[in-house]
Design a protein around this motif. Structure first.
Motif, mmCIF file in Angstrom:
data_model
loop_
_atom_site.group_PDB
_atom_site.id
_atom_site.type_symbol
_atom_site.label_atom_id
_atom_site.label_comp_id
_atom_site.label_asym_id
_atom_site.label_seq_id
_atom_site.Cartn_x
_atom_site.Cartn_y
_atom_site.Cartn_z
ATOM 1 N N ALA B 90 0.822 -1.215 0.000
ATOM 2 C CA ALA B 90 0.000 0.000 0.000
ATOM 3 C C ALA B 90 0.853 1.260 0.000
ATOM 4 O O ALA B 90 0.563 2.217 -0.731
ATOM 5 N N ILE B 91 1.921 1.272 0.793
ATOM 6 C CA ILE B 91 2.740 2.486 0.896
ATOM 7 C C ILE B 91 3.469 2.759 -0.421
ATOM 8 O O ILE B 91 3.477 3.893 -0.924
ATOM 9 N N LEU B 92 4.056 1.737 -1.017
ATOM 10 C CA LEU B 92 4.792 1.978 -2.270
ATOM 11 C C LEU B 92 3.841 2.287 -3.420
ATOM 12 O O LEU B 92 4.177 3.086 -4.301
ATOM 13 N N TYR B 158 -0.295 -0.642 16.776
ATOM 14 C CA TYR B 158 -0.291 0.775 17.154
ATOM 15 C C TYR B 158 0.742 1.572 16.378
ATOM 16 O O TYR B 158 0.594 2.774 16.192
ATOM 17 N N PHE B 159 1.761 0.903 15.901
ATOM 18 C CA PHE B 159 2.720 1.597 15.036
ATOM 19 C C PHE B 159 2.004 2.126 13.789
ATOM 20 O O PHE B 159 2.168 3.288 13.413
ATOM 21 N N PHE B 160 1.175 1.279 13.178
ATOM 22 C CA PHE B 160 0.490 1.716 11.958
ATOM 23 C C PHE B 160 -0.676 2.652 12.260
ATOM 24 O O PHE B 160 -1.012 3.496 11.436
ATOM 25 N N VAL B 161 -1.280 2.507 13.448
ATOM 26 C CA VAL B 161 -2.310 3.466 13.856
ATOM 27 C C VAL B 161 -1.688 4.866 13.963
ATOM 28 O O VAL B 161 -2.273 5.868 13.572
ATOM 29 N N ALA B 165 0.890 9.724 8.274
ATOM 30 C CA ALA B 165 1.206 10.009 6.866
ATOM 31 C C ALA B 165 0.563 8.983 5.941
ATOM 32 O O ALA B 165 0.287 9.261 4.775
ATOM 33 N N TYR B 166 0.315 7.782 6.471
ATOM 34 C CA TYR B 166 -0.286 6.729 5.647
ATOM 35 C C TYR B 166 -1.670 6.337 6.155
ATOM 36 O O TYR B 166 -2.034 5.174 6.178
ATOM 37 N N GLY B 167 -2.409 7.334 6.599
ATOM 38 C CA GLY B 167 -3.812 7.101 6.927
ATOM 39 C C GLY B 167 -4.100 6.772 8.371
ATOM 40 O O GLY B 167 -5.262 6.789 8.779
ATOM 41 N N GLY B 168 -3.081 6.449 9.144
ATOM 42 C CA GLY B 168 -3.298 6.124 10.552
ATOM 43 C C GLY B 168 -4.357 5.063 10.714
ATOM 44 O O GLY B 168 -4.353 4.048 10.025
ATOM 45 N N GLU B 169 -5.298 5.337 11.613
ATOM 46 C CA GLU B 169 -6.326 4.354 11.932
ATOM 47 C C GLU B 169 -7.238 4.070 10.739
ATOM 48 O O GLU B 169 -7.830 3.000 10.642
ATOM 49 N N PHE B 263 -6.716 -1.974 -0.378
ATOM 50 C CA PHE B 263 -6.815 -1.226 0.864
ATOM 51 C C PHE B 263 -6.133 -2.018 1.965
ATOM 52 O O PHE B 263 -6.164 -3.249 1.976
ATOM 53 N N ILE B 264 -5.481 -1.321 2.885
ATOM 54 C CA ILE B 264 -5.002 -2.009 4.088
ATOM 55 C C ILE B 264 -5.204 -1.048 5.259
ATOM 56 O O ILE B 264 -5.088 0.168 5.094
ATOM 57 N N SER B 265 -5.545 -1.599 6.409
ATOM 58 C CA SER B 265 -5.704 -0.726 7.576
ATOM 59 C C SER B 265 -5.287 -1.508 8.817
ATOM 60 O O SER B 265 -5.168 -2.738 8.775
#
Lengths: 250, 351
Positions: B90-92, B158-161, B165-169, B263-265
């Motif tokens: 998702a990020i790339l 919680y790191f990805f939350v 910059a990449y959408g958080g939660e 999508f990823i969350s």
């Protein structure tokens, strides 16, 4: 006599205030069958566990063939030829008997980082495993899962695994534990056969077996060897009678 | 089926025994091809989407079972591997769509939407993550291992939350179509076949691994570590390597999941998801390689069906799981043994 093959020098192991091994010394010569006897709680299994490396001693040294192995890991000791059978059978219950032995062969050969070929396609390994299984008399039970073997058969399997390691020193912790008379006699005959080719340290409660098998006997009382000598010497030793045999024989 | 014993090479043709191991996997793969053929002829794109998802979670379940069923390690952090793999894609892809390079320190990386690059990259990122967390977790065992992997899962979550910059939660949308070299994976049936290929490779790999000398040591470590040490094998390295292999396969599945749902969350990597993965594995059967794939299919299928029936589907679902675990101790792979059990009861009733 030459230098001992296994030498224990002033070994001490304390559990809290209790010295389970209390300044213990012991020598096992190459090729001999050396029995270790003593009353319950004398620290026999604790001593074996230190020899094998499962427990680290607090003081003292252990030498194998002149090398100080006191700080050596269990795995290294196994690969250098020290093989232990456990008082309470310790096998891989979900593997067949022959697979148990095969794993011991595999461990010795040190080729466990193989990822694709099925282990049982290694014919040389399986042949060696079968040989060990047959040697202990489990030939027709080779394909049975270890968890489905009888108690006596599991004791035999323990011994097969030990032999598959091609050991230079056998540490046998009560190989007859819990066996009936018949199984016990068969195990004694088996060990009598093995003692021709191996150096054995044998912990055993069955005095008939001990006196039939041992070249020398050491008596362990309260974590310390109080006497070492030929079976006849030990029988005649007054200290031993008082400390140990005396309790048992009246 | 495959119990944890060794096949006797004396009694059976070794070649045959060697080939037989792949039969269950082959049957499942053929069935999955059949499902695609049926869905396409019926024009049912929903079915394709459902089974693509089942296959992705099937890869995860098979990978998880490698450490859980065969290695005796109950990991509650496998959802975090899905997340890590998914976020790599998702990020790339996000940077590819924005035409902004991804800056890591002084280094600038251009984004990409090509899985031929993204999948290996997902591996490159997952391997050290799995190795580090595995090395720490494997210092413990039993309940402590479960708790520490759970903790790692939450740390990653919680790191990805926190990664605003990449959408958080809210997660991160994938706008560009994802490709694999020249293949357009936004084409549903192409992506289905691509996922099926990864699944098939995973099944073959794990089938080979569990019977290899490495796999035998892993399975032995699950049964009796003390005995393993006594014959001269230190279990840690083997368990760690198995953990890394499993985590990496799961990371790849995560990359596919992100591709499939565009999508990823953080919700895709919550601890409850890790728990669901364990349930899939247990439902499918711990003792077999491809059982967990069936477990994933049953789990996701039931979820879908019950969800459409009632709002309180969790209750019905829970009861079903309890029933399954009590009746089928060896998982769905044990379904055959249930039939004589039924038969016995029926005949008992007649008397």
């Amino acid at each position: 006599m030459s230098k001992p093959f296994l030498e224990v020098r002033n070994l001490v192991k304390r559990f809290g205030g209790l010295a389970a091994t209390n300044n213990c010394s012991l020598e096992v010569m190459r090729g001999e069958t050396h029995a270790l006897i003593g009353p319950n709680g004398a620290g026999k299994t604790t001593l074996i566990s230190q020899l094998q490396g499962q427990i680290r001693p607090d003081e003292g040294h252990i030498f194998l063939d002149g090398q100080d192995i006191t700080e050596t890991s269990m795995e290294r000791r196994a690969l250098s030829g020290m093989a232990r059978s456990f008082q309470i059978s310790s096998v891989f219950p979900k593997f067949t008997a022959i697979a148990n032995a095969a794993l011991a062969v595999q461990a010795r050969k040190g080729d466990s980082f193989r990822f694709l070929g099925a282990a049982w396609l290694d014919r040389a390994m399986m042949d060696e495993a079968r040989e060990a299984i047959e040697l202990v008399g489990l030939g027709d039970r080779a394909e049975v899962l270890a968890q489905d073997l009888s108690h006596g058969e599991r004791r035999q399997l323990e011994l097969a695994m030990v032999l598959a390691m091609r050991p230079s020193l056998l540490l046998l912790d009560e190989p007859m534990a819990g066996m009936g008379k018949q199984d016990s006699a068969r195990m004694t005959r088996l060990l009598a056969d093995l003692k021709k080719n191996y150096t054995i340290l044998l912990v055993e409660h069955d005095m008939n077996a001990v006196f039939a098998l041992a070249d020398r006997v050491s008596v362990l009382v309260a974590g310390r060897t109080i006497a070492t000598g030929s079976p006849a010497d030990i029988r005649a030793n007054d200290d031993v009678k008082a400390a140990y045999l005396g309790h048992r024989q009246h | 089926m495959a119990d944890l014993s060794l096949i006797n090479p004396d009694r059976q043709s070794r070649l045959l025994a060697s080939a037989q191991r792949f039969v269950p996997a082959l049957v499942l793969v053929v069935a999955l091809v059949g499902i695609l053929a049926y869905a396409q002829s019926a024009g049912d794109t929903f079915l394709i989407r459902v089974f693509t998802r089942i296959m992705i979670f099937g890869i995860v379940a098979v990978a998880l079972n490698f450490v859980l069923g065969f290695g005796g390690m109950v990991s509650l952090m496998h959802a975090s591997f899905i997340g890590v793999g998914g976020y790599v894609v998702a990020i790339l892809a996000y940077h590819d769509a924005n035409l902004e390079p991804l800056m890591i320190g002084p280094f600038a990386f251009t984004g990409t939407s090509d899985l031929a690059i993204l999948l290996p990259l997902a591996i490159v990122v997952t391997v050290p993550f799995a190795a580090l967390t595995g090395l720490i977790s494997l210092r413990t065992s039993g309940t402590y291992f479960i708790m520490i992997t759970l903790a790692f899962n939450q740390m990653a979550y919680y790191f990805f939350v926190a990664l605003q910059a990449y959408g958080g939660e809210d997660g991160l949308q994938i706008i560009n179509p994802i490709t694999f070299g020249g293949l357009d994976l936004s084409q549903r049936s192409t992506f289905y076949l691509f996922t099926l290929s990864v699944l098939a490779l995973t099944l073959v790999l794990v089938t080979l691994l569990v019977d290899s000398k490495f796999g035998i040591v892993l399975r032995a470590a699950a049964q009796n570590e003390r005995r393993l040490s006594a014959i001269g094998i230190a279990p840690l390295r083997y368990k760690l390597l198995a953990f890394v292999i499993s985590g990496t396969l799961t990371g790849m599945a995560g990359a596919l999941l992100a591709t499939g749902q565009q999508f990823i969350s953080p919700a895709d990597m919550s601890w409850s998801r890790s728990g669901e993965l364990v349930v899939m594995v247990v439902m499918g059967g711990l003792g077999s390689v491809s059982g967990p794939l069936v477990g994933a299919a049953v789990y996701l299928g039931l979820e879908l069906i019950l969800e459409s029936w009632t709002e309180y589907w969790h209750l019905a679902f829970g009861l079903l799981i309890v029933a399954m675990v009590t009746l089928l101790r060896g998982g769905i792979a044990d379904l055959g043994t249930l039939v004589p059990w039924l038969g016995r009861n029926v005949s008992g009733g007649k008397n």
